[in-house]
Design a protein around this motif. Structure first.
Motif, mmCIF file in Angstrom:
data_model
loop_
_atom_site.group_PDB
_atom_site.id
_atom_site.type_symbol
_atom_site.label_atom_id
_atom_site.label_comp_id
_atom_site.label_asym_id
_atom_site.label_seq_id
_atom_site.Cartn_x
_atom_site.Cartn_y
_atom_site.Cartn_z
ATOM 1 N N UNK A 116 -1.492 2.397 4.226
ATOM 2 C CA UNK A 116 -2.356 3.099 3.165
ATOM 3 C C UNK A 116 -1.565 4.441 2.592
ATOM 4 N N UNK A 117 -1.002 5.010 3.602
ATOM 5 C CA UNK A 117 0.054 6.361 3.412
ATOM 6 C C UNK A 117 1.024 5.984 2.344
ATOM 7 N N UNK A 118 1.506 4.954 2.286
ATOM 8 C CA UNK A 118 2.655 4.526 1.466
ATOM 9 C C UNK A 118 2.152 3.883 0.001
ATOM 10 N N UNK A 119 1.274 2.747 0.104
ATOM 11 C CA UNK A 119 0.829 2.164 -0.957
ATOM 12 C C UNK A 119 -0.002 3.087 -2.016
ATOM 13 N N UNK A 120 -0.906 3.984 -1.343
ATOM 14 C CA UNK A 120 -1.642 4.920 -2.157
ATOM 15 C C UNK A 120 -0.748 5.432 -3.116
ATOM 16 N N UNK A 121 0.327 5.955 -2.736
ATOM 17 C CA UNK A 121 1.214 6.552 -3.875
ATOM 18 C C UNK A 121 1.289 5.469 -5.048
ATOM 19 N N UNK A 122 1.747 4.295 -4.771
ATOM 20 C CA UNK A 122 2.137 3.342 -5.912
ATOM 21 C C UNK A 122 0.903 2.986 -6.877
ATOM 22 N N UNK A 123 -0.070 2.507 -6.056
ATOM 23 C CA UNK A 123 -1.317 2.118 -6.721
ATOM 24 C C UNK A 123 -2.040 3.221 -7.598
ATOM 25 N N UNK A 124 -1.885 4.239 -7.443
ATOM 26 C CA UNK A 124 -2.246 5.355 -8.079
ATOM 27 C C UNK A 124 -1.286 5.810 -9.162
ATOM 28 N N UNK A 125 -0.107 5.383 -9.136
ATOM 29 C CA UNK A 125 0.996 5.831 -9.948
ATOM 30 C C UNK A 125 0.605 5.138 -11.481
ATOM 31 N N UNK A 126 0.402 5.666 -12.503
ATOM 32 C CA UNK A 126 -0.156 5.223 -13.716
ATOM 33 C C UNK A 126 0.588 3.930 -14.453
ATOM 34 N N UNK A 127 1.908 4.008 -14.071
ATOM 35 C CA UNK A 127 2.726 3.250 -15.007
ATOM 36 C C UNK A 127 3.467 2.372 -14.085
ATOM 37 N N UNK A 128 2.936 2.262 -12.561
ATOM 38 C CA UNK A 128 3.717 1.301 -11.588
ATOM 39 C C UNK A 128 3.047 -0.070 -12.012
ATOM 40 N N UNK A 129 3.956 -1.012 -11.786
ATOM 41 C CA UNK A 129 3.550 -2.504 -12.298
ATOM 42 C C UNK A 129 2.837 -3.085 -10.803
ATOM 43 N N UNK A 130 1.569 -3.383 -11.209
ATOM 44 C CA UNK A 130 0.733 -4.151 -10.265
ATOM 45 C C UNK A 130 1.271 -5.417 -9.390
ATOM 46 N N UNK A 131 1.909 -6.063 -10.349
ATOM 47 C CA UNK A 131 2.360 -7.305 -10.059
ATOM 48 C C UNK A 131 4.159 -7.199 -9.592
ATOM 49 N N UNK A 132 4.171 -5.955 -9.099
ATOM 50 C CA UNK A 132 5.730 -5.801 -8.374
ATOM 51 C C UNK A 132 5.587 -6.509 -6.902
ATOM 52 N N UNK A 133 6.561 -7.220 -6.553
ATOM 53 C CA UNK A 133 6.438 -7.825 -5.258
ATOM 54 C C UNK A 133 6.781 -6.988 -4.143
ATOM 55 N N UNK A 134 6.092 -7.105 -3.023
ATOM 56 C CA UNK A 134 6.184 -6.131 -1.811
ATOM 57 C C UNK A 134 6.563 -7.099 -0.693
ATOM 58 N N UNK A 135 7.418 -6.770 -0.022
ATOM 59 C CA UNK A 135 8.307 -7.266 0.886
ATOM 60 C C UNK A 135 8.572 -6.399 2.136
ATOM 61 N N UNK A 136 8.966 -6.837 3.309
ATOM 62 C CA UNK A 136 9.159 -6.314 4.442
ATOM 63 C C UNK A 136 10.583 -6.753 4.828
ATOM 64 N N UNK A 137 11.529 -5.675 5.433
ATOM 65 C CA UNK A 137 12.908 -5.618 5.597
ATOM 66 C C UNK A 137 13.039 -5.847 7.056
ATOM 67 N N UNK A 138 13.669 -6.884 7.589
ATOM 68 C CA UNK A 138 14.260 -6.973 9.023
ATOM 69 C C UNK A 138 15.448 -6.131 9.271
ATOM 70 N N UNK A 139 14.960 -4.515 9.416
ATOM 71 C CA UNK A 139 15.885 -3.700 9.414
ATOM 72 C C UNK A 139 15.725 -2.550 8.589
ATOM 73 N N UNK A 140 16.697 -1.811 7.941
ATOM 74 C CA UNK A 140 16.594 -0.683 6.942
ATOM 75 C C UNK A 140 16.306 -1.207 5.374
#
Length: 386
Positions: A116-140
């Motif tokens: 929530x601490x991370x995604x809140x920034x993007x979902x409230x960013x007025x021009x961020x694309x809601x259909x951007x893909x989110x993924x996890x990285x096995x590392x950095x």
């Protein structure tokens, strides 16, 4: 109304239009950072977010190549806002997330921080694309964004193609930021994200890749979250079961063994999911709650590089798969799906959205706190050659 009055009204309106137009001055596009991918890591020792952005520069001076994907910007901060502000202060350019394709989360971040601490920034960013893909990285995430495939210079656009454009034919799933957040606001508060692993490959010494490390990406596993907190990472069998239950996800392959080879079919061959239909239903009785899954699967012999429904490269021929092969494929599909259902009950997570179905049917009578282990899952499967 007199003609004089009409002329006065038209003159006033024209004056207002000109005045409004003059108050808006377009920002020079060369002063903006057009971000196509964002990676977020977390430094637990110092409690700092580290963001890395893959940028397309629409401008370009004498020492820049316009339109290349080799530029990276970084920033750090105690919050996401501070990290992006730090990135801006280093360049003097305004970050633009309107074209962002990928949000990659580093392992140190998603295993230790409530997202929530991370995604809140993007979902409230007025021009961020809601259909951007989110993924996890096995590392950095930063290290991943600085890699590339031999045939592509943009990690973000490559992953976007793997998830969205080609995902339906290679057995991967597209998880958008909007869907990832929405699912964790529903009944069981569960969602998945693709796990991306980088597999380096040796390249010729005369390769023109620059400083970027070349390789390919493994996106066949899933990471499970509950209420924005990391739960577990599915193994390959469990992840395959997850994609098998997702409507529209095709291309999963299975290796089968024949007793006797006939024609040009080898004893050990491969079949792939060419089409499928997944229907679900739920009901309650004196014995508790039951979730019924009905799968109708069509498979093909994998003889070319295209196994999706209607693939033009697929050979038009007589049936190639005998009943022995079909039975083996059916057994493997059942085992993969059952492995997913078992891990759901083990971790009390609902990644197939069965709780939402119960809620729609039973409304206030449905108890969303009921453990997943108390639900009976019944799988019915038919499998035939396409």
């Amino acid at each position: 109304m007199s003609n004089k009055s009409k002329y006065i009204r038209y003159a006033v309106a024209a004056t207002l239009i000109v005045a409004v137009a003059l108050t808006f001055s377009g920002q020079d596009i060369s002063s903006r950072e057009i971000i196509v991918g964002v990676g977020v890591d977390y430094d637990g020792a110092n409690q700092l977010y580290q963001v890395c952005a893959e940028v397309v520069s629409p401008g370009g001076g004498q020492n820049q190549q316009t339109g290349t994907f080799s530029k990276f910007l970084t920033g750090t901060g105690a919050t996401m806002e501070q990290a992006f502000t730090n990135m801006y202060s280093q360049t003097g350019m305004t970050p633009s997330l309107g074209q962002c394709q990928i949000l990659a989360l580093g392992k140190d971040l998603y295993t230790s921080v409530n997202l929530k601490n991370v995604l809140a920034y993007f979902v409230t960013y007025h021009s961020f694309k809601d259909n951007s893909n989110v993924c996890c990285v096995d590392g950095s995430a930063k290290q991943l964004l600085q890699t590339q495939m031999p045939l592509s210079h943009s990690l973000s656009l490559t992953l976007s193609q793997l998830f969205a454009d080609q995902g339906e034919t290679i057995g991967t799933i597209s998880h958008t930021v909007n869907d990832f957040v929405k699912k964790q606001m529903e009944q069981k508060k569960c969602a998945c994200a693709n796990l991306v692993s980088f597999l380096p490959q040796d390249q010729p010494t005369d390769s023109n890749s620059g400083n970027a490390q070349l390789g390919v990406y493994d996106c066949q596993r899933q990471v499970v979250f509950k209420d924005f907190v990391y739960v577990t990472t599915l193994n390959r069998q469990q992840s395959n079961g997850y994609t098998l239950l997702k409507k529209g996800s095709l291309g999963q392959i299975f290796i089968v063994q024949k007793d006797d080879a006939n024609g040009y079919q080898p004893k050990r061959t491969t079949v792939g999911i060419a089409n499928k239909k997944v229907d679900t239903s739920c009901h309650s009785d004196d014995n508790g709650y039951t979730y019924q899954i009905q799968m109708d699967v069509l498979v093909r012999s994998v003889r070319t590089g295209q196994i999706s429904k209607g693939g033009l490269l697929f050979p038009k021929s007589q049936p190639l798969l005998d009943q022995q092969v079909l039975n083996q494929a059916k057994q493997q599909v059942q085992q993969d799906v059952q492995a997913l259902l078992d891990v759901q009950q083990q971790w009390d997570v609902d990644v197939i959205d069965c709780y939402q179905h119960f809620y729609v049917k039973y409304k206030d009578k449905w108890d969303s706190t009921l453990p997943v282990k108390d639900i009976k899952f019944k799988l019915s499967l038919t499998l035939a050659e396409d």
